[in-house]
Design an enzyme around this catalytic site. Structure first.
Site, PDB file in Angstrom:
ATOM      1  CG  ASN A   8       8.298 -18.125  30.961  1.00  0.00           C
ATOM      2  OD1 ASN A   8       9.072 -18.893  31.135  1.00  0.00           O
ATOM      3  ND2 ASN A   8       7.638 -18.216  29.826  1.00  0.00           N
ATOM      4  CE  LYS A  10       9.159 -15.003  28.332  1.00  0.00           C
ATOM      5  NZ  LYS A  10       8.736 -14.060  27.256  1.00  0.00           N
ATOM      6  CG  HIS A  90       5.492 -19.144  25.912  1.00  0.00           C
ATOM      7  ND1 HIS A  90       6.215 -18.452  25.000  1.00  0.00           N
ATOM      8  CD2 HIS A  90       5.417 -18.506  27.022  1.00  0.00           C
ATOM      9  CE1 HIS A  90       6.386 -17.187  25.840  1.00  0.00           C
ATOM     10  NE2 HIS A  90       5.698 -17.218  26.901  1.00  0.00           N
ATOM     11  CD  GLU A  92       9.100 -16.238  24.372  1.00  0.00           C
ATOM     12  OE1 GLU A  92       9.596 -16.964  25.382  1.00  0.00           O
ATOM     13  OE2 GLU A  92       8.726 -15.166  24.702  1.00  0.00           O
ATOM     14  CD  GLU A 160       2.142 -15.363  27.805  1.00  0.00           C
ATOM     15  OE1 GLU A 160       2.626 -14.728  28.807  1.00  0.00           O
ATOM     16  OE2 GLU A 160       2.786 -16.311  27.140  1.00  0.00           O
ATOM     17  N   GLY A 166       7.234  -8.907  25.934  1.00  0.00           N
ATOM     18  CA  GLY A 166       8.278  -8.457  25.838  1.00  0.00           C
ATOM     19  C   GLY A 166       8.401  -6.916  25.211  1.00  0.00           C
ATOM     20  CB  SER A 206       4.145  -5.756  28.318  1.00  0.00           C
ATOM     21  OG  SER A 206       4.864  -6.037  27.221  1.00  0.00           O
TER      22      SER A 206
HETATM   23  P1  13P Z   1       6.842 -10.317  29.345  1.00  0.00           P
HETATM   24  O1  13P Z   1       6.290 -10.027  30.768  1.00  0.00           O
HETATM   25  O2  13P Z   1       8.608 -10.145  29.423  1.00  0.00           O
HETATM   26  O3  13P Z   1       6.070  -9.573  28.435  1.00  0.00           O
HETATM   27  O4  13P Z   1       6.707 -12.068  28.910  1.00  0.00           O
HETATM   28  C1  13P Z   1       5.633 -12.401  28.934  1.00  0.00           C
HETATM   29  C2  13P Z   1       5.590 -14.096  28.737  1.00  0.00           C
HETATM   30  O5  13P Z   1       6.092 -14.495  27.809  1.00  0.00           O
HETATM   31  C3  13P Z   1       5.462 -14.839  29.812  1.00  0.00           C
HETATM   32  O6  13P Z   1       5.250 -16.251  29.266  1.00  0.00           O
END
Ligand code: 13P
Length: 250
Positions: A8, A10, A90, A92, A160, A166, A206
């Site tokens: 992803n 983003k 997600h 976010e 997740e 992150g 992560s």
């Molecule tokens: P990271 O791998 O950067 O922690 O992000 C995970 C994520 O949100 C994937 O959708």
């Protein structure tokens, strides 16, 4: 079953990076995992047009099929352009776009009706985790899949933990294993064994080339959803390699 490795991007990446991923194709290890790249929506047609060994996924779709929804893209349009997967729910988008669980699941519904495979993301906050509320939060997020009569045969669920995204923090292997087992049991209880056994459950948060092999070796983990580490061709390749090694040793 091959592990599903989803990147992803983003709001990151570029046409140049997509081209780099396409040029790095055909490595033996990549052929042993199913790879998906989800770039920003403006790059989707270019991603689909490349000669590549990864499927293309979108990061979002509208809850509606068409109409007055300025800025939105429908699941039908994504399918028309050759997109195969779409992320919904997600954290976010739940956080910054204030998407409710109900809205996230209605996107699962339209995605399935358009022939896409939705990747439905669920996860708890750090406060929930510290209060031992993880299973309650996940049950609540999963529950609305039943209300919307979702087809579990064409669904991927990604666990997740929000606090792991992150942050460099990763739950222990034991915690990941217990949580993914809980999701699997929930599906079997709600929809029957066929669905529970056949579905792919991903872990995200992560993930790196250092921890991917151990996470993929957990029995019910069917793949990974990767943010930061999917933005570099070498680290994504190393993660794909760990899926290959797992498949060889399984
Ligand atoms: P990271 O791998 O950067 O922690 O992000 C995970 C994520 O949100 C994937 O959708």
């Amino acid at each position: 079953m091959k592990k599903l490795i989803v990147g992803n991007w983003k709001m990151n990446g570029s046409v140049e990076l997509l081209n780099e991923f396409s040029q790095g194709r055909s490595r033996t290890e990549w052929a042993h995992a199913e790879l998906v790249i989800c770039p920003p929506s403006i790059m989707l047609p270019h991603a689909v047009s490349l000669e590549r060994d990864f499927a293309v996924g979108a990061q979002d779709c509208s809850h509606a099929n068409s109409g007055a929804f300025t800025g939105d893209i429908s699941a039908n349009m994504l399918a028309d352009f050759g997109v195969k997967y779409v992320l919904t729910g997600h954290s976010e988008r739940r956080r910054y776009q204030k998407e409710t669980n109900d809205k996230c699941v209605s996107k699962v519904n339209v995605a399935q009706n358009s022939g896409l495979t939705p990747i439905f993301c669920i996860g708890e906050t750090l406060a929930d985790y510290q209060s031992n509320l993880t299973m309650d939060v996940l049950s609540n997020q999963l529950e609305s899949l039943l209300v919307h009569n979702i087809d579990f045969e064409n669904l991927v669920i990604a666990y997740e933990p929000i606090w792991a995204i992150g942050s460099g923090l990763v739950p222990s292997l034991n915690t990941i294993s217990q949580t993914v087992d809980f999701i699997k049991d929930w599906i079997i209880r709600s929809k029957g064994r066929v669905h529970g056994d056949g579905m792919r459950l991903l872990y995200g948060g992560s993930v790196s080339s250092e921890n991917s092999g151990a996470i993929l070796s957990l029995p019910n983990v069917g793949g990974l959803l990767i943010g930061g580490a999917s933005l570099k061709h070498p680290s994504f390749r190393l993660i794909a390699s760990s899926a290959y090694r797992h498949l060889k040793s399984a």
